[in-house]
Design a protein around this motif. Structure first.
Motif, mmCIF file in Angstrom:
data_model
loop_
_atom_site.group_PDB
_atom_site.id
_atom_site.type_symbol
_atom_site.label_atom_id
_atom_site.label_comp_id
_atom_site.label_asym_id
_atom_site.label_seq_id
_atom_site.Cartn_x
_atom_site.Cartn_y
_atom_site.Cartn_z
ATOM 1 N N ALA A 117 4.225 0.577 -10.922
ATOM 2 C CA ALA A 117 5.116 2.209 -10.341
ATOM 3 C C ALA A 117 3.765 3.399 -10.159
ATOM 4 O O ALA A 117 3.633 4.605 -9.163
ATOM 5 N N GLN A 118 2.977 3.271 -11.521
ATOM 6 C CA GLN A 118 2.034 4.248 -11.954
ATOM 7 C C GLN A 118 0.777 4.270 -10.164
ATOM 8 O O GLN A 118 1.006 5.782 -9.935
ATOM 9 N N TRP A 119 0.744 3.545 -9.810
ATOM 10 C CA TRP A 119 -0.032 3.392 -9.198
ATOM 11 C C TRP A 119 0.700 3.894 -8.292
ATOM 12 O O TRP A 119 -0.512 4.539 -6.715
ATOM 13 N N VAL A 120 1.944 3.588 -7.852
ATOM 14 C CA VAL A 120 2.190 3.813 -6.049
ATOM 15 C C VAL A 120 2.074 5.867 -6.303
ATOM 16 O O VAL A 120 1.567 6.406 -5.195
ATOM 17 N N LEU A 121 2.444 6.351 -7.413
ATOM 18 C CA LEU A 121 2.256 7.980 -7.259
ATOM 19 C C LEU A 121 0.502 8.246 -7.949
ATOM 20 O O LEU A 121 0.752 9.321 -6.953
ATOM 21 N N GLU A 122 -0.008 7.395 -8.269
ATOM 22 C CA GLU A 122 -1.468 8.158 -8.036
ATOM 23 C C GLU A 122 -1.947 7.654 -6.923
ATOM 24 O O GLU A 122 -3.653 8.158 -6.483
ATOM 25 N N SER A 123 -1.855 6.710 -5.909
ATOM 26 C CA SER A 123 -2.253 6.310 -5.042
ATOM 27 C C SER A 123 -2.350 6.997 -3.415
ATOM 28 O O SER A 123 -0.865 7.823 -3.556
ATOM 29 N N ASP A 124 -3.384 7.493 -2.794
ATOM 30 C CA ASP A 124 -2.971 8.017 -1.264
ATOM 31 C C ASP A 124 -1.950 7.258 -0.282
ATOM 32 O O ASP A 124 -1.463 7.573 0.854
ATOM 33 N N GLN A 125 -1.951 6.135 -0.670
ATOM 34 C CA GLN A 125 -1.765 4.785 0.463
ATOM 35 C C GLN A 125 -0.771 3.735 -0.057
ATOM 36 O O GLN A 125 -1.720 2.860 -1.731
#
Lengths: 132, 111
Positions: A117-125
């Protein structure tokens, strides 16, 4: 411009061509200079199992060396080696415990859906690669 | 300002396998009707893009509303040459797919 890609894998190793296609995409993204974060979920936690071993082919009478059988744990290890600091590999802890798949190669680490969930918020894609 | 949205759909299934009728995925048709859409055929999905396949007509129709690429590795694995593809379907390397995926505003779906 380089960016961050989050990929969720669910397919266990050696089942379909999806694993190969996903690895090719991850490899191409890393070679393009992007950072890749992989969240291995469900059967995909087996991709990094350290006990994976290549095998001969008794039907064809070929040896381990002749078969040169690729293992997914070697693919992951090669990507980690080739792109230090730009590939983060997290195995879902609950999925690992269910499968007894806790002995994995160096470089992978334990995590949970909160990481995803955190990665989804922080990633560009973000790309979710489902199992069949 | 937000980028213009576009869709990237990575299709990996043979549309004629498992009782499927070879038709275009309704989701892709709906996406292509509303926004720039690129479909990447990969793995057994490239079988549909051969001229003369049971799904060729559907793929050609799809290519009229969306950009359709065929993964070159999947084509090579299956012995399919570029000149055997339905008109409008273009072979593409994974590097191109990554460029599309990482472009601003891209919404990606793996089917």
């Amino acid at each position: 411009m380089t960016a961050t890609l989050t990929v969720t894998l669910m397919e266990p190793p050696y089942e379909t061509g999806t694993t190969t296609t996903a690895f090719r995409l991850i490899d191409a993204a890393l070679r393009a200079g992007h950072t890749v974060k992989v969240f291995a979920y469900e059967g995909a936690v087996n991709l990094t199992m350290a006990e994976q071993a290549p095998h001969p082919n008794p039907v064809k009478g070929t040896s381990v060396e002749e078969e040169s059988h690729p293992t997914t744990k070697d693919w992951v290890a090669a990507l980690l080696r080739a792109h230090p600091g730009r590939l983060d590999w997290v195995n879902c802890g609950l999925c690992v415990d269910e499968r007894g798949a806790g002995n994995w190669i160096e470089g992978a680490r334990r995590g949970g859906p909160k990481d995803f969930a955190q990665w989804v918020l922080e990633s560009d894609q973000c790309l979710v690669v489902p199992a069949r | 300002m937000a980028s213009t949205p576009s869709y990237l759909v990575i299709h990996t299934r043979d549309p004629l396998a498992g009782g499927r009728d070879g038709g275009v995925d309704p989701l892709v048709e709906a996406l292509a009707a509303g926004a720039p859409t690129t479909v990447v055929l990969a793995q057994n999905a490239v079988l549909a893009a051969r001229r003369g396949s049971g799904a060729a007509e559907s793929v050609a129709r799809l290519a009229s509303s969306a950009r359709v690429l065929a993964d070159d590795f999947s084509l090579h694995e299956r012995g399919i040459r570029a000149d055997e593809l339905v008109g409008g379907v273009v072979p593409a390397a994974m590097e191109e797919v990554v460029d599309l995926l990482m472009a601003g505003g891209c919404r990606a779906i793996w089917r």
